[in-house]
Scaffold this motif. Sequence first.
Motif, short mmCIF file in Angstrom:
data_model
loop_
_atom_site.label_atom_id
_atom_site.label_comp_id
_atom_site.label_asym_id
_atom_site.label_seq_id
_atom_site.Cartn_x
_atom_site.Cartn_y
_atom_site.Cartn_z
N LEU A 140 0.83 -1.20 0.00
CA LEU A 140 0.00 0.00 0.00
C LEU A 140 0.87 1.26 0.00
O LEU A 140 0.63 2.20 -0.75
N GLY A 141 1.89 1.20 0.85
CA GLY A 141 2.79 2.35 0.94
C GLY A 141 3.43 2.64 -0.41
O GLY A 141 3.55 3.79 -0.83
N ASP A 142 3.84 1.58 -1.07
CA ASP A 142 4.48 1.72 -2.36
C ASP A 142 3.50 2.31 -3.37
O ASP A 142 3.81 3.26 -4.09
N GLN A 143 2.29 1.73 -3.37
CA GLN A 143 1.29 2.19 -4.34
C GLN A 143 0.93 3.64 -4.10
O GLN A 143 0.91 4.45 -5.03
N GLU A 144 0.68 3.97 -2.81
CA GLU A 144 0.19 5.30 -2.52
C GLU A 144 1.25 6.36 -2.75
O GLU A 144 0.96 7.51 -3.05
N SER A 145 2.52 5.98 -2.56
CA SER A 145 3.59 6.96 -2.78
C SER A 145 4.12 6.90 -4.20
O SER A 145 4.71 7.86 -4.68
N GLY A 146 3.93 5.77 -4.84
CA GLY A 146 4.51 5.59 -6.16
C GLY A 146 6.00 5.38 -6.12
O GLY A 146 6.74 5.74 -7.04
N PHE A 147 6.49 4.80 -5.02
CA PHE A 147 7.93 4.67 -4.82
C PHE A 147 8.58 3.85 -5.94
O PHE A 147 9.64 4.19 -6.44
N SER A 148 7.93 2.74 -6.34
CA SER A 148 8.49 1.92 -7.42
C SER A 148 8.22 2.54 -8.77
O SER A 148 9.05 2.50 -9.67
N ARG A 149 7.04 3.10 -8.89
CA ARG A 149 6.59 3.58 -10.20
C ARG A 149 7.37 4.83 -10.62
O ARG A 149 7.89 4.90 -11.71
N ARG A 150 7.46 5.78 -9.71
CA ARG A 150 8.10 7.05 -10.07
C ARG A 150 9.61 6.93 -9.82
O ARG A 150 10.15 7.42 -8.83
N SER A 151 10.25 6.25 -10.74
CA SER A 151 11.66 5.92 -10.49
C SER A 151 12.55 7.15 -10.51
O SER A 151 13.57 7.19 -9.85
N LEU A 152 12.14 8.18 -11.23
CA LEU A 152 12.99 9.37 -11.32
C LEU A 152 13.16 10.02 -9.95
O LEU A 152 14.27 10.23 -9.46
N ILE A 153 12.03 10.27 -9.27
CA ILE A 153 12.17 10.94 -7.98
C ILE A 153 12.75 9.97 -6.94
O ILE A 153 13.49 10.38 -6.06
N ARG A 154 12.44 8.69 -7.08
CA ARG A 154 13.00 7.74 -6.13
C ARG A 154 14.53 7.75 -6.25
O ARG A 154 15.24 7.89 -5.26
N ASN A 155 15.02 7.62 -7.46
CA ASN A 155 16.47 7.55 -7.65
C ASN A 155 17.16 8.86 -7.27
O ASN A 155 18.24 8.86 -6.71
N SER A 156 16.46 9.97 -7.57
CA SER A 156 17.11 11.23 -7.20
C SER A 156 17.14 11.37 -5.68
O SER A 156 18.10 11.93 -5.12
N LEU A 157 16.13 10.82 -4.99
CA LEU A 157 16.15 10.85 -3.52
C LEU A 157 17.34 10.04 -3.01
O LEU A 157 18.09 10.48 -2.13
N ILE A 158 17.51 8.84 -3.57
CA ILE A 158 18.64 7.99 -3.14
C ILE A 158 19.95 8.72 -3.38
O ILE A 158 20.83 8.75 -2.51
N GLY A 159 20.04 9.36 -4.54
CA GLY A 159 21.26 10.11 -4.85
C GLY A 159 21.49 11.22 -3.84
O GLY A 159 22.60 11.39 -3.32
N ALA A 160 20.43 11.98 -3.54
CA ALA A 160 20.56 13.08 -2.61
C ALA A 160 20.99 12.58 -1.23
O ALA A 160 21.85 13.16 -0.56
N LEU A 161 20.39 11.44 -0.82
CA LEU A 161 20.74 10.89 0.49
C LEU A 161 22.19 10.44 0.53
O LEU A 161 22.85 10.56 1.56
N ALA A 162 22.66 9.94 -0.62
CA ALA A 162 24.04 9.48 -0.64
C ALA A 162 25.01 10.65 -0.52
O ALA A 162 26.08 10.53 0.06
N VAL A 163 24.61 11.80 -1.03
CA VAL A 163 25.52 12.96 -1.04
C VAL A 163 25.43 13.75 0.26
O VAL A 163 26.39 14.39 0.68
#
Lengths: 364, 265, 539
Positions: A140-163
Motif C-alpha cells: 500500500l505504501g508503495d502504491q500510494e507513494s509511487g515509490f516503485s513507479r516514479r523511479s525518477l524521484i526515487r532515484n534522485s532521492l537515493i542520490g541526494a541521500l548518498a551525497v
Amino acid sequence: MAEETKMQDVELHRDAALERSSEFENPGLPPHRKRQTDLHPEKAKRAERTVFTWFLVSALGSIVAVAAYIAVPITPGDLTTTRMNNLLLGLGIALALLSIGIGAVHWSKQLMSDEEHVDLRHPTRGSDATRAKAVEVFTLGDQESGFSRRSLIRNSLIGALAVVPLPAVVLFRDLAPADEVPTDVFAHTMWEAGTRLCLDPTGTPIRAEDVSYGSAFHVIPEDLEESEHPLDEKAKAAVLLMRLPADALNESPERAGWSYDGIVAYSKICTHVGCPVALYEQQTHHLLCPCHQSTFDVKNHCKVIFGPAKRPLPQLPITVDDEGYLIAQRDFTEPVGPSYFERLHDVDEDGHVQVAGTTTEQRA
Amino acid sequence: MAHRSKKTGRRHPLASLGLLVLGLVAAGGVSTVVGQVASADASSQAPTQLTADDGEQLFQANCASCHGVNAEGTPEGPSLIGVGAASVDFQVMTGRMPLAFSGPQGMARTPQFSQEQSDAMGEYIAALAPGPDVPSEEVLDTADANVANGGEIFRINCAMCHNVAGAGGALTEGKFAPDLHDIDAAHIYEAMLTGPQNMPVFNDDNISPEEKADIIAYLHFLDENPSVGGFDLGSLGPVSEGLFIWIFGLGGIVAITVWLTAKPN
Amino acid sequence: MTTTQSPNAAPASQAPQQRKTVTSWAANYLDERTSISGVTAYLGRKIFPDHWSFMLGEVALYSFVVILLSGTFLTFFFDPSMGHTTYEGSYVPLKGIEMSIAYASSLDISFDIRGGLLMRQVHHWAALLFVASIGLHMLRVFFTGAFRKPRELNWVIGFLLFILAMAEGFTGYSLPDDLLSGNGLAIINGMVKAIPLVGGWISYLLFGGMFPGVDVIPRLFVLHIMLLPAILIVLLGMHMVLLVLNKHTQFAGPGKTNENVVGVPIMPVFAAKAGGFFFLVFGVIMAIAATFTINPIWNYGPYDPSPVSAGTQPDWYIGFADGALRLAPGWETELFGLTFSWNILIPMAVLGLFIVLVMFYPFIEAWVTQDKREHHLADRPRNAPTRTAIGAAGVVFYAVMWAGASSDLIATHFHLNVFQVTWVLQALIFLGPIIAFWVTKRVALGLQKKDREILLHGFESGRIVRRPGGEYIEVHQGLDEYESWKLKAFESPEPAKVRPDERGRITTGTHVRAALSRWFFEDRIEPVTKAEVERASHH
C-alpha cells in the motif's frame, strides 16, 4: 506437548546434516521436592530472621560508611588519612550492598516458592496472517507513494541521500590546523645546526667531557621550554646520548663525523610504534624498548637485533661548540618515530641507509 | 591427561597465576637457603679494624680467580682498576659479589662479607687507581631533599628499566633491572655512581649529588607510604590487575552465581 | 478492558473488593496514563531458566550500571583539559610538578576528594569486570551453541557491545593523561600512522596536529562519556529486547524441550535473585575497590614523551592487540617511495580477521550445517565436539597473544630470557590453536563415550561385592530416568551427503559444503539406542 507449538516443521535443506532424532521419551519434569523451610515452619521462621538480620547489617554498613566519611576526613599531605578514608568508606558501602544481596537471595531461595514453571515457546517468525498484513502495508505504501513507479524521484532521492553526509566529512578537516599537512609536522624536529644538547628536564647544556663511558644522558634541545608546544616538540626531539669506547663503535663511512669522541646521539622514539626506547645496557650496548621489546644495537648505528621494529633509530649528528658543549650538526636526516606511508619523501639522502638494502641480522 | 590439557587452554590466566605463585615461592625458598649459608660465613669473621692489606688478602682469596691477581681482569671477570670503593661496597654489600653462580647477571642476596671486610677490599681497590668513593653521610642525608624532583628525575632516568614504582623490569636476554624497594640509601647512590653490570653510569654531571639524594628520598617515600588505594598487587601495572579481576573478581562472582542457582535442600 | 472509568469506581468485574492502598492508587494512576499493566502482565510471570552460567550476562549488565553510577560521580570532578598547570595538591612527590589539568584533577579526585579515590577504583575495577564478564558470557554462549537460530543477530549485537566496551575502556584509560596512558596513546598513534594512504591524516586529525597535542583528551572524553555510552545503551536495549522475545535458552533436562522454557517466574523469584545479585556484584566491586589499588596514576607521573615505565601495558582487554604487536616479525617494505609497515599491518589484519570470524561465526556454522531450525536447547559442549574444538583453538590463540603482552613480566617472574619467551609464544600462536583443537575434540568425544558407558552400564558405585563363586565385582549403579535423560537428550547429526539439486546438478558449492559438513560432523560417537539400553539391562 501440544501439536501446534512444534517448531520442527521447517523442512531440512537438502544439504543439511542428517539428523537422528532421539528415540527416547522425555520423562517430563521430576516431582517437586519440598525444602526444609516448606516442611518445618520453625525453619522458615529462622530463615526469615536470617534475612531480617542481613537487611539490618546492610543498614549498619551504610551508617558505617557515612560515619567513616565524616569521622575520617582527609588531612592534606597525610596519605594515611586518604587510605583509611578509602578503606573504611568502601568497606562500609560494600557491607551495605553485599548484605542486601545476600538477604534478598536468601529470601528468594528459602522462602519464595521454588516450584518450577513451564512456559511454551512460539516460533519467532510472525504468523502467516501478520506477515501477509506486513506485506500489504508495504504494498500500500508503495502504491500510494509511487515509490516503485516514479523511479525518477526515487532515484534522485537515493542520490541526494548518498551525497548529504559529504558536508559532515569535510567538517572534520579543521580537527587539525588547516594551514599544514601531516607530513610537514611529522618530518622535522627542533634540532638544527648549533642547537645545544641539554639535560632532561633541567635544560642544563652538556659538555662532551662530562659524558663518561657507560653513561646514558636523556637529552632535550635547548630552548625546548620556550617553544610553543614543548611536549609536541619533545615527542619528536627526545634523544639519548651515550659514550662508547672507540673499539666498540663500528661507524659506517657515510656517518663518519656524526659522533664526537665516542659520544653518539640517537632518537629515543622507537621506529616501531613510537614508545621511548631508553633501556640502555652499558656492557652490551643494546637499547631495549620496554613496550614491544625491539632491541637496537648502539655499536652498529642502532640496527635492530630483535623485535618487531625494522628500521634503526635515527642518529642525530653531533659535535661540540667553542665552549666544549655538545651541539647538533643539523636536524635528523629522516623523520623520527614510527613509519608512515609517505615517510620516504622526507628522508634526506645524506647518510640514509635504505631499509630494503640493509641485512638486519634478526635474532642475533 | 588430555582432559587437563583442554582446561589449560581455557584457564590460561589461572594457570599463569598458579605458576607465578609457584615461581615466587620457589624463588623465596632458594634465596632463604642461600641467605642462611651466607650469613653463617659472615658471622664467622671477627669484626675488627681492617686495613687495605687485609683487603688485599680478602681480594686474593675471594675475588682474584675471576678479576685477576692484580684486579686487572680476566675473561671471567672485568678489570677493577679505577672502579673505586663505591663499586666494591655496592657489589659486595648487596651480595652480588662474589657471584653465587654464573648467569645473565649477578643477583642480590645476603652479603658474604662484613661491612669492615668490604671496606678493606674497597680501600685496596681504591689504592690501585682513583675511582668513585663511598658516599659520605652528608651526601646521603635526605632531610631536606625534594621528593617531587626526585620522582621526576627517577621517571626520566630510571623508570624505563626499574618501573615507575621501582618494581623492576626485564632487560634483554634474561637480564633484568631489579626491584628497588627497601634498598639502602648508600647502595642506591653507589649504583647510580658506578653503573653496576649493565646499568648505565649516572655521574654527577648527569644527575647531581643533590638530585641523587632526591631520588633516594623518593624511593624511600614509596617504601614508607604504601599505596593509598589498598594492596598494590606488586605495582606491576595492568597485567596484575587483569589477572586479579579474572581470578578473584570474576572467579568470586561465578562462585556467587553457583550459590545463587543451587537448589536449596 | 474498560476504557473510561472514574478513579473511584472499581470495575464491577473485579471480584474481591480491594483495599484502597497507596500502592493500588499509584498503580492505577500510572496505568491510566501509560497502560503499564499490559507490560506487567506480559513480563511479570515470564519464565527464566536457572543455571549459574546464565547469570554471566547479568554480571556485565550490573557492572555497566556500576560504571555509569561511579562515572557520573567522576565527571563532576574531572576536568579533561590538557592545559598546563602546576600541581599543588596533597600528594607530596608531585608537588610543584608541571602537568596537564586533566592529570591534576585526577590526582585531586584521588587524594583530596573524600570517596574520590574509591569511586575511581570502583569505576576502573568495574570496567575490567565489565569486559571480563562479557568475554566469559560470550564463551558460554559460544560453547553451548546458544548463538544458533534465532539468536544469531543477538550474538552480533553482543559482539558489538564487546567491541564498544573495549573502546570505552581504552578511551577511559587515556583520560587521566598520566605516563602510562600517554604511552598507550603514543602506541595508538604509531599504529594509526602505519595505515597506508590515510594513516598520517588520521593521526594528524585525531591529535589536532602533532602528537600529543592539546586536543586529544577532551576529544576522547566526549567519546567516553557521551557518544560511546549512548551507542552502548541503545545496543544494550536491543540485546535485552531480543532476549525477551527469543526467551532464554535452557539445557536439556527432564521436562525441558525445545518447545518450552522451564524455570522460575520473574515475579517474584527471579526478580529477587537478580535484584539481589545486582547488589552482590556491586558489593564485590566495592569491596575490591576498598582494598586493592588499581591504576595508581600518582606513580606514573604526568605524561611526558621522554620517559616510559618498564612494564608498560594496556588494560587486560587490549592486551591481545599489544601482544600481537610484540609477536609480529620486524618486516617493513619500501616500495615506489612508499613505506609499508608489515610489522604493524600484519597484526592489525590478523586481529581484524579474528574478530570478523568471531562476529560471523553463527552464520558460518549455519552455512556449514544448513540447519534452519530454531534452537532453544543449549548444547553441552562435548556434544558439539568440532565447535567446542574451534572455540578452544580460538581461546588459545587469544590467550597466546594475551601472554605476548606480558612477555617481559613472564621473563622477570620466571627468570627467563624475554627473547626466548617471545620465540616460544611466536611458535605457540601457530601450534597452540592446532594442538588445542585436536586435544579438545578428543576430550569431547571421550566424554561422549563416557556418557554412553554410563547410560548403558551405569556409573561405578565404589561398592565391591563378592560373588558366590568367589569373584569380586564392583557394583555399577544405573541412573534414574531423569538423570539419564540429561545424557540422552542431544542431537547427533551425521555429515551431509553430496546430493544433486533440483536440476540434477552437483555444484562446487555443494561439494565444499559437504566437505565442511564432513569435517564438522564426521567424528562422532553413535548415540545410544533403545535396543542397546534394553540389551544392556539384561546383563
